[in-house]
Enzyme design. Structure first.
Site, short mmCIF file in Angstrom:
data_model
loop_
_atom_site.label_atom_id
_atom_site.label_comp_id
_atom_site.label_asym_id
_atom_site.label_seq_id
_atom_site.Cartn_x
_atom_site.Cartn_y
_atom_site.Cartn_z
N ASP A 60 86.08 -76.05 26.08
CA ASP A 60 86.13 -75.10 24.82
C ASP A 60 84.82 -74.27 24.99
O ASP A 60 83.73 -74.43 25.35
CB ASP A 60 85.45 -76.33 23.76
CG ASP A 60 85.42 -75.37 22.52
OD1 ASP A 60 85.23 -73.96 22.35
OD2 ASP A 60 85.20 -75.89 21.29
N SER A 139 90.49 -56.57 20.53
CA SER A 139 91.53 -56.24 19.65
C SER A 139 91.29 -55.06 19.14
O SER A 139 90.35 -54.42 18.66
CB SER A 139 91.37 -57.40 18.31
OG SER A 139 92.28 -57.12 17.55
N TYR A 152 87.87 -61.78 11.82
CA TYR A 152 88.16 -61.68 13.06
C TYR A 152 88.02 -60.68 13.67
O TYR A 152 87.40 -60.21 14.68
CB TYR A 152 89.68 -61.91 13.00
CG TYR A 152 90.59 -61.54 14.39
CD1 TYR A 152 90.58 -62.44 15.47
CD2 TYR A 152 91.23 -60.46 14.22
CE1 TYR A 152 91.03 -62.23 16.63
CE2 TYR A 152 91.76 -59.94 15.63
CZ TYR A 152 91.90 -61.00 16.69
OH TYR A 152 92.47 -60.71 17.71
N LYS A 156 85.45 -59.28 16.96
CA LYS A 156 86.09 -58.56 18.04
C LYS A 156 85.33 -57.29 18.26
O LYS A 156 85.29 -56.73 19.36
CB LYS A 156 87.52 -58.20 18.01
CG LYS A 156 88.25 -59.41 18.26
CD LYS A 156 88.47 -60.01 19.41
CE LYS A 156 89.27 -61.20 19.75
NZ LYS A 156 89.36 -61.67 21.10
N1 NAD Z 1 98.83 -61.28 20.80
C1 NAD Z 1 98.29 -59.92 20.15
O1 NAD Z 1 98.95 -59.21 19.87
C2 NAD Z 1 96.65 -59.81 20.20
C3 NAD Z 1 96.36 -58.75 19.47
C4 NAD Z 1 94.86 -58.35 19.65
C5 NAD Z 1 93.98 -59.30 20.40
N2 NAD Z 1 94.62 -60.41 20.98
C6 NAD Z 1 93.63 -61.21 21.78
O2 NAD Z 1 94.12 -61.58 22.84
C7 NAD Z 1 93.68 -62.89 23.15
C8 NAD Z 1 94.91 -63.65 23.51
O3 NAD Z 1 95.72 -63.80 22.61
P1 NAD Z 1 97.15 -64.42 22.62
O4 NAD Z 1 97.99 -63.75 21.56
O5 NAD Z 1 97.60 -64.62 23.87
O6 NAD Z 1 96.65 -65.78 21.68
P2 NAD Z 1 97.40 -67.14 21.93
O7 NAD Z 1 96.80 -68.09 20.68
O8 NAD Z 1 98.60 -67.28 22.16
O9 NAD Z 1 96.52 -67.76 22.96
C9 NAD Z 1 95.14 -68.08 22.98
C10 NAD Z 1 94.56 -69.47 23.87
O10 NAD Z 1 93.26 -69.43 23.77
C11 NAD Z 1 93.16 -71.09 23.95
N3 NAD Z 1 92.00 -70.99 23.24
C12 NAD Z 1 91.52 -70.97 21.87
N4 NAD Z 1 90.47 -71.38 21.64
C13 NAD Z 1 89.97 -71.72 22.75
C14 NAD Z 1 88.50 -72.36 23.03
N5 NAD Z 1 87.63 -72.54 22.16
N6 NAD Z 1 88.40 -72.75 24.12
C15 NAD Z 1 89.30 -72.51 25.20
N7 NAD Z 1 90.53 -72.00 24.87
C16 NAD Z 1 90.66 -71.69 23.53
C17 NAD Z 1 94.44 -71.55 23.03
O11 NAD Z 1 94.37 -72.81 23.43
C18 NAD Z 1 95.49 -70.60 23.77
O12 NAD Z 1 96.05 -71.17 24.85
C19 NAD Z 1 92.71 -63.29 21.98
O13 NAD Z 1 91.42 -63.18 22.48
C20 NAD Z 1 93.39 -62.59 20.93
O14 NAD Z 1 92.34 -62.37 19.83
C21 NAD Z 1 95.90 -60.72 20.79
#
Ligand code: NAD
Length: 249
Positions: A60, A139, A152, A156
């Site tokens: 974590d 983000s 959130y 970010k």
């Molecule tokens: N998908 C989007 O459109 C989007 C947009 C803006 C920002 N983001 C950012 O991109 C990153 C990845 O997003 P995603 O869409 O692939 O998300 P997702 O939820 O699909 O994947 C996130 C991963 O992080 C892991 N995780 C969560 N908490 C954790 C912890 N405490 N320790 C270790 N692992 C942990 C989860 O198990 C998961 O595998 C994030 O930081 C998110 O905020 C994504």
């Protein structure tokens, strides 16, 4: 040339998995870190099937002991860690008046303390090598703000500022620190949750994106690959908007 060792957090799925696979195909050995080792199996298997080197790590990111133990395990197996992608993150949709302390602290623990702890765990390896690459996934909500997402988007925003400050602190050691703020990257657990929540019609979303398509995880992985490359050694403290040209501020 010796193989560099990278670690990507939240790499079991989504953007993190794409970044891990991309860095492996760039020739790095990759620590695939997520909440538990089993979750990392698919990403590790995909990297190995493609001829790469990968290791599953359960931790974590908000837990200091777990983070340092995971990095120590990777270092012992694959050598000093000189590339870090802080991707793990959690989202939150809470009307401002309803924000509770516990939830606020949880989101900041994962999204802000997590990257800080990860950097603490690898920074001596990078300083010793006089070379390092840190990429923080922030983000677009940090740039634009987002209704119902004060917790959130604020977390970010801290990631963007952390990036700039770390870039100044670590620049003299040959370590670059940059961030990528994704916008609408489809097909991840988080983006599907956003989509369900906001129900924005695709054509409305597309009208805000000049290239007229939604983002894919590999778009972010390409940006990440660039920022981790040798060629990006003069790029630090920056926000690389991989967002189809969306005007964010
Ligand atoms: N998908 C989007 O459109 C989007 C947009 C803006 C920002 N983001 C950012 O991109 C990153 C990845 O997003 P995603 O869409 O692939 O998300 P997702 O939820 O699909 O994947 C996130 C991963 O992080 C892991 N995780 C969560 N908490 C954790 C912890 N405490 N320790 C270790 N692992 C942990 C989860 O198990 C998961 O595998 C994030 O930081 C998110 O905020 C994504």
């Amino acid at each position: 040339m010796s193989v560099k060792t990278a670690i990507v957090t939240g790499a079991a799925a989504g953007i993190g998995a794409a970044c891990a696979k991309r860095l492996a195909s760039d020739g790095m050995a990759v620590g695939v870190l997520d909440l538990d080792e089993e979750r990392c199996a698919d990403t590790v298997a995909a990297i190995k099937a493609a001829g790469g080197i990968a290791m599953a790590l359960g931790a974590d990111v908000s837990n200091r002991e777990q983070v340092f133990a995971a990095v120590a395990k990777l270092r012992a197996e694959l050598g000093p860690v000189t590339v870090l992608v802080n991707n793990a993150g959690v989202t939150d949709f809470t009307k401002f008046e309803d924000i509770e302390d516990d939830r606020w602290d949880f989101v900041f623990a994962v999204n802000v303390r997590g990257p800080m702890l990860m950097v603490q765990a690898v920074i001596e390896d990078m300083k010793s090598a006089h070379w390092g690459r840190i990429v923080n996934i922030s983000s677009s909500s940090a740039q634009t703000g987002a209704i119902g997402m004060v917790t959130y988007s604020s977390s970010k925003g801290a990631v963007v500022t952390m990036t700039r400050s770390m870039a100044q602190e670590f620049g003299p050691y040959g370590i670059t620190v940059n961030n990528i703020p994704p916008g609408s990257v489809m097909g991840t657990i988080m983006s599907e949750a956003n989509r369900d929540r906001f129900q924005i019609p695709t054509e409305v979303l597309l009208s805000t994106i000049p290239v007229r398509r939604l983002g894919e995880v590999n778009d972010i992985a390409h940006g990440c690959s660039y920022l981790c490359s040798e060629g990006a050694s003069y790029v630090t403290g920056q926000t690389l908007g991989v967002n189809g040209g969306r005007v964010v501020s």
